[in-house]
Motif scaffolding. Structure first.
Motif, PDB file in Angstrom:
ATOM      1  N   GLU A 145       0.814  -1.209   0.000  1.00 20.14           N
ATOM      2  CA  GLU A 145       0.000   0.000   0.000  1.00 20.14           C
ATOM      3  C   GLU A 145       0.852   1.266   0.000  1.00 20.14           C
ATOM      4  OE1 GLU A 145      -2.605  -3.211   1.807  1.00 20.14           O
ATOM      5  OE2 GLU A 145      -0.484  -2.643   1.797  1.00 20.14           O
ATOM      6  N   ASN A 162       0.393   8.564   1.213  1.00 19.68           N
ATOM      7  CA  ASN A 162      -0.881   7.963   1.614  1.00 19.68           C
ATOM      8  C   ASN A 162      -2.011   8.984   1.758  1.00 19.68           C
ATOM      9  OD1 ASN A 162      -0.043   5.332   1.629  1.00 19.68           O
ATOM     10  ND2 ASN A 162       0.559   5.346   3.785  1.00 19.68           N
ATOM     11  N   ARG A 210      -3.069   9.758  -2.243  1.00 19.41           N
ATOM     12  CA  ARG A 210      -3.356   8.512  -2.948  1.00 19.41           C
ATOM     13  C   ARG A 210      -3.091   8.636  -4.456  1.00 19.41           C
ATOM     14  NH1 ARG A 210      -5.878   4.160  -0.168  1.00 19.41           N
ATOM     15  NH2 ARG A 210      -5.050   4.326   1.941  1.00 19.41           N
ATOM     16  N   ASP A 261      -5.335  -3.892   0.923  1.00 23.67           N
ATOM     17  CA  ASP A 261      -6.533  -3.114   1.229  1.00 23.67           C
ATOM     18  C   ASP A 261      -7.402  -2.994  -0.030  1.00 23.67           C
ATOM     19  OD1 ASP A 261      -8.376  -1.035   1.637  1.00 23.67           O
ATOM     20  OD2 ASP A 261      -7.014   0.069   2.957  1.00 23.67           O
ATOM     21  N   PRO A 262      -8.681  -3.409   0.043  1.00 19.70           N
ATOM     22  CA  PRO A 262      -9.579  -3.333  -1.122  1.00 19.70           C
ATOM     23  C   PRO A 262      -9.674  -1.932  -1.729  1.00 19.70           C
ATOM     24  CG  PRO A 262     -10.584  -4.620   0.627  1.00 19.70           C
ATOM     25  CD  PRO A 262      -9.349  -3.999   1.206  1.00 19.70           C
ATOM     26  N   HIS A 263      -9.567  -0.888  -0.893  1.00 19.93           N
ATOM     27  CA  HIS A 263      -9.621   0.482  -1.413  1.00 19.93           C
ATOM     28  C   HIS A 263      -8.392   0.782  -2.265  1.00 19.93           C
ATOM     29  CE1 HIS A 263     -12.347   0.707   2.117  1.00 19.93           C
ATOM     30  NE2 HIS A 263     -13.043   1.495   1.311  1.00 19.93           N
ATOM     31  N   VAL A 264      -7.266   0.209  -1.890  1.00 20.60           N
ATOM     32  CA  VAL A 264      -6.036   0.380  -2.671  1.00 20.60           C
ATOM     33  C   VAL A 264      -6.175  -0.344  -4.008  1.00 20.60           C
ATOM     34  CG1 VAL A 264      -3.566  -0.153  -2.779  1.00 20.60           C
ATOM     35  CG2 VAL A 264      -4.573   0.675  -0.644  1.00 20.60           C
ATOM     36  N   GLN A 313      -8.931  -0.955  -5.614  1.00 19.00           N
ATOM     37  CA  GLN A 313      -9.870  -0.209  -6.450  1.00 19.00           C
ATOM     38  C   GLN A 313      -9.216   1.039  -7.026  1.00 19.00           C
ATOM     39  OE1 GLN A 313     -13.017  -1.305  -7.375  1.00 19.00           O
ATOM     40  NE2 GLN A 313     -12.634   0.328  -8.866  1.00 19.00           N
ATOM     41  N   ARG A 314      -8.389   1.696  -6.219  1.00 16.13           N
ATOM     42  CA  ARG A 314      -7.676   2.889  -6.711  1.00 16.13           C
ATOM     43  C   ARG A 314      -6.754   2.515  -7.877  1.00 16.13           C
ATOM     44  NH1 ARG A 314      -6.416   6.361  -9.051  1.00 16.13           N
ATOM     45  NH2 ARG A 314      -5.188   8.222  -8.596  1.00 16.13           N
ATOM     46  N   ARG A 324      -7.146  -0.123  -9.876  1.00 13.58           N
ATOM     47  CA  ARG A 324      -7.995  -0.502 -11.018  1.00 13.58           C
ATOM     48  C   ARG A 324      -8.471   0.749 -11.752  1.00 13.58           C
ATOM     49  NH1 ARG A 324     -10.375  -4.279  -7.129  1.00 13.58           N
ATOM     50  NH2 ARG A 324      -9.452  -6.332  -7.472  1.00 13.58           N
ATOM     51  N   ASP A 325      -8.848   1.781 -10.989  1.00 14.08           N
ATOM     52  CA  ASP A 325      -9.291   3.035 -11.596  1.00 14.08           C
ATOM     53  C   ASP A 325      -8.145   3.677 -12.380  1.00 14.08           C
ATOM     54  OD1 ASP A 325     -11.778   2.679 -10.462  1.00 14.08           O
ATOM     55  OD2 ASP A 325     -11.395   4.019  -8.766  1.00 14.08           O
TER      56      ASP A 325
END
Length: 203
Positions: free
Chosen positions: A65, A72, A75, A174-177, A179-180, A182-183
Motif C-alpha cells: 500500500e 498515503n 493517494r 486493502d480493497p480500497h487500494v 480499487q484505486r 484498477r481506476d
C-alpha cells in the motif's frame, strides 16, 4: 540469436524486452519479419506479484500500500514504481507498433494461460504457423501452486512444473487500494484493448 536448422524455429525470451524503450528498434534492425509473443496479465495482479517476488528478497520492504502511492494522503499512484509502470501496457505497445505491424505480435492472455493452457498454446502454435502438437494432454493443474505443469502425454518422465518463484502467496491488500489501482489502469487498459483489437476483461 542461435543458428536454426531446417525445420526449426529459434525462440528467445526476456521479460524486460517489452518495456525497454530501445529494444523495438534493435530487434527491427536485426529482423524486420520476426514474430513477437507478449504475455500479459491484469496489471493490478501483476503489480502485486512483482511486489511479492521483490519482498521475498527484501524482508524489510515497505507494505504494498505504501509502495503503490506517492504518499498515503493524496493517494496518487506512483507511476515511477516499476511494478506499476510495467503494467501500463498501451504505452509500451505504442513503441513497438512504430516498428512492427500488429499481425507480427501475438498477445497471450496470462489468466487464460493458467486456466486453459492448451487453448492459449493452440493460439501460439497457429500464430507461429506450427502444427498443433501441444494439446490438453500435455498439461495438468498443480493444485498446491495453482499453476499448470507440463507433462509428456504418454506419461513417461517427470512432469515439469514452474519453479518456486511461481505460486507464492500474495499479501492481503486493502480493497480500497486495489480499487484505486484498477481506476488508474482502466483508461490504459481500454487503450490497450483498442490497440490490440481484443479485450482481456481486466476489471
Amino acid at each position: 540469436m542461435p543458428s536454426t536448422l531446417d525445420g526449426q524455429l529459434t525462440m528467445e525470451k526476456t521479460p524486460s524486452y517489452f518495456v525497454t524503450k530501445e529494444v523495438p528498434q534493435r530487434i527491427y534492425n536485426m529482423s524486420k519479419n520476426i514474430k513477437l509473443i507478449v504475455v500479459v496479465r491484469d496489471p493490478v495482479t501483476r503489480a502485486i506479484s512483482d511486489y511479492t517476488q521483490a519482498a521475498t528478497k527484501r524482508p524489510a520492504m515497505k507494505p504494498f500500500e505504501k509502495m503503490a502511492f506517492i504518499d498515503n494522503t493524496s493517494r496518487i499512484v506512483d507511476t515511477k514504481w516499476a511494478a506499476v509502470k510495467i503494467g501500463v501496457y498501451a504505452k509500451h505497445l505504442e513503441k513497438w507498433l512504430k516498428y512492427f505491424p500488429l499481425r507480427q505480435i501475438h498477445f497471450v492472455n496470462g489468466e487464460q494461460l493458467i486456466a486453459n493452457p492448451a487453448g492459449e498454446m493452440a493460439k501460439v502454435q497457429d500464430f507461429l504457423g506450427l502444427k498443433q502438437i501441444v494439446t490438453d494432454k500435455h498439461f495438468y493443474l498443480n493444485e498446491t501452486r495453482g499453476f499448470p505443469c507440463l507433462k509428456k502425454p504418454e506419461g513417461s518422465g517427470r512432469p515439469h512444473c514452474l519453479g518456486k518463484t511461481k505460486g507464492r502467496q500474495h499479501p492481503n491488500v486493502d480493497p480500497h487500494v486495489l480499487q484505486r489501482l484498477r481506476d488508474f489502469f482502466k483508461p490504459f487498459n481500454a487503450k490497450f484493448y483498442q490497440l490490440t483489437g481484443q479485450s482481456f476483461n481486466w476489471n
